[in-house]
Design a protein around this motif. Sequence first.
Motif, short mmCIF file in Angstrom:
data_model
loop_
_atom_site.label_atom_id
_atom_site.label_comp_id
_atom_site.label_asym_id
_atom_site.label_seq_id
_atom_site.Cartn_x
_atom_site.Cartn_y
_atom_site.Cartn_z
N UNK A 252 0.82 -1.21 0.00
CA UNK A 252 0.00 0.00 0.00
C UNK A 252 0.86 1.26 0.00
N UNK A 253 1.94 1.24 0.77
CA UNK A 253 2.82 2.42 0.85
C UNK A 253 3.50 2.67 -0.50
N UNK A 254 3.93 1.60 -1.15
CA UNK A 254 4.53 1.78 -2.48
C UNK A 254 3.49 2.30 -3.48
N UNK A 255 2.29 1.75 -3.36
CA UNK A 255 1.22 2.13 -4.31
C UNK A 255 0.88 3.62 -4.17
N UNK A 256 0.74 4.10 -2.94
CA UNK A 256 0.34 5.50 -2.78
C UNK A 256 1.43 6.42 -3.33
N UNK A 257 2.69 6.03 -3.12
CA UNK A 257 3.79 6.84 -3.67
C UNK A 257 3.66 6.97 -5.18
N UNK A 258 3.39 5.85 -5.83
CA UNK A 258 3.28 5.86 -7.30
C UNK A 258 2.03 6.59 -7.77
N UNK A 259 0.91 6.40 -7.08
CA UNK A 259 -0.33 7.08 -7.48
C UNK A 259 -0.12 8.60 -7.41
N UNK A 260 0.41 9.07 -6.29
CA UNK A 260 0.56 10.53 -6.12
C UNK A 260 1.55 11.10 -7.15
N UNK A 261 2.61 10.36 -7.41
CA UNK A 261 3.60 10.84 -8.38
C UNK A 261 3.02 10.86 -9.79
N UNK A 262 2.23 9.84 -10.13
CA UNK A 262 1.64 9.76 -11.47
C UNK A 262 0.75 10.98 -11.73
N UNK A 263 -0.05 11.33 -10.75
CA UNK A 263 -0.95 12.48 -10.93
C UNK A 263 -0.12 13.77 -11.06
N UNK A 264 0.86 13.90 -10.17
CA UNK A 264 1.72 15.09 -10.19
C UNK A 264 2.40 15.27 -11.55
N UNK A 265 2.99 14.19 -12.05
CA UNK A 265 3.72 14.24 -13.33
C UNK A 265 2.77 14.57 -14.48
N UNK A 266 1.59 14.01 -14.41
CA UNK A 266 0.65 14.17 -15.53
C UNK A 266 0.05 15.58 -15.55
N UNK A 267 -0.19 16.13 -14.39
CA UNK A 267 -0.67 17.52 -14.33
C UNK A 267 0.40 18.42 -14.96
N UNK A 268 1.65 18.22 -14.57
CA UNK A 268 2.72 19.07 -15.09
C UNK A 268 2.86 18.90 -16.61
N UNK A 335 -5.16 4.44 -12.10
CA UNK A 335 -4.73 5.84 -12.22
C UNK A 335 -3.56 5.95 -13.20
N UNK A 336 -2.61 5.06 -13.09
CA UNK A 336 -1.45 5.13 -13.98
C UNK A 336 -1.90 4.93 -15.44
N UNK A 337 -2.81 4.01 -15.64
CA UNK A 337 -3.32 3.76 -17.01
C UNK A 337 -4.01 5.02 -17.55
N UNK A 338 -4.81 5.67 -16.74
CA UNK A 338 -5.50 6.89 -17.20
C UNK A 338 -4.48 7.99 -17.49
N UNK A 339 -3.45 8.07 -16.68
CA UNK A 339 -2.42 9.09 -16.89
C UNK A 339 -1.66 8.82 -18.20
N UNK A 340 -1.34 7.56 -18.47
CA UNK A 340 -0.67 7.21 -19.74
C UNK A 340 -1.49 7.74 -20.90
N UNK A 341 -2.79 7.56 -20.85
CA UNK A 341 -3.67 8.00 -21.93
C UNK A 341 -3.55 9.51 -22.14
N UNK A 342 -3.45 10.25 -21.07
CA UNK A 342 -3.41 11.72 -21.18
C UNK A 342 -2.08 12.21 -21.76
N UNK A 343 -1.06 11.37 -21.70
CA UNK A 343 0.25 11.71 -22.29
C UNK A 343 0.25 11.51 -23.81
#
Length: 382
Positions: A252-268, A335-343
């Motif tokens: 869970x701790x690894x997952x939250x790190x990746x989820x939060x980073x994915x959103x951050x990167x994709x917004x930027x 979330x990561x899959x949705x972010x990939x799509x937005x890229x």
Amino acid sequence: MATKRKPSWYDDEITAVAELARGFFDRELIAKREQWDAQHRVDRSVWLEAGKLGLLCCSIPEEYGGGGGTFAHDLAVFEAQGYCGDYALGNSVHSGIVAHYVLEYGNEEQKKAWLPGMATGEILGAIGMTEPGTGSDLKAITTSAIRDGDHYVVNGSKTFITNGGSADMIVLAVKTDPKAGAKGVSLLIVDLRDCEGFAVGRVLDKVGQHGADTSELSFTNVRVPVSNLLGESEGGFGQLMAQLVQERLIIGAQAIGTIERAVEETVAYTKARQAFGHSLFEFQNTAFELAECQTIARTCRVFLDNCIEDHLNGQLDGADAAMVKYWLTEQQCAVVDRCVQLYGGYGYMREYPIARMYEDSRVQKIYAGANEVMKGIIAKSL
Ligand SMILES: Cc1cc2nc3c(=O)[nH]c(=O)nc-3n(C[C@H](O)[C@H](O)[C@H](O)COP(=O)(O)OP(=O)(O)OC[C@H]3O[C@@H](n4cnc5c(N)ncnc54)[C@H](O)[C@@H]3O)c2cc1C
């Protein structure tokens, strides 16, 4: 962190550990990931550096060479790893799982023999449960350990073992009584250095997590001293089950790190890239997708933090731990899959961190207990 708020279980010291860990993962793992990917393992020098910085075995007591912290210190390291996007260093297995088996079930001699070296990175640990014939159904393992005087004679093979090709020791799930089902399962510490009859097979070629050493192992008439049994007597299935709560929080701790980073990167990224005369972010679909992803990140964070607090107070039960593992990994992949799509196409290029997150995330739904097994545990509690 995508959320501006500090997680509820972060005090100043945990915050400092998280920052130290992020610097370490960016510098030693992410910057050198091509090398780790190519060789399917991380050099020992990186483990030694992690040990020097105090990032291994954070919650192992100081008398055994560890950091003397709580499991929150370890979780901050695992979360930082997920945030930085590293899934190569098998520290969650080494520090989060193997060291805790030795701490919880080892006798004084075993703790003193293994834990100080694990904390410095000089001794690398693995856990061997899965076999070619069985994974989820652990009581069906067939690797045998038959008593012969002061030794057990071990025969069998293990697969998908994290750190398997590099480890110095392994906590090995064996059948000390092959006819007794779950009751016949015991845990042995096997010293893999100079171990006659032990062989490393293939290092496995995975869909993602390429830098991680995931190997096949075989044991042919390996003689292990009876004194290497973990626990006071044979029968270690309960030990395996008891440790699973903590193992699921790690995921869970690894997952939250990746989820939060994915959103951050994709917004930027979507704010910076232009199409049709404005930024991608200005498409309502893009902004709404990211609004939904951020909401998922936030709700995952609150749920995880709550379960971590319960665990630190000794109150987390198996069903809640299973929910953490199941829910956060499902959301990580979604979330990561949705972010990939937005890229767009760049989201499929491995030079972009989001593409790495995509390939590294998938297995989170499978290992440490497949998510279907998690649902079974949750259902049993209803
Ligand atoms: C990268 C990686 C690293 C790993 N590291 C380690 C390690 O260090 N040590 C170790 O011992 N193992 C490790 N594993 C093994 C991992 O824990 C197993 O793959 C996992 O437990 C599933 O076992 P299995 O692969 O044999 O799948 P199976 O048990 O064959 O299950 C296949 C599928 O069947 C379904 N299923 C199974 N049981 C149930 C059930 N009760 N209810 C409903 N559906 C069910 C699920 O969909 C499941 O995904 C690792 C695996 C991978 C891929």
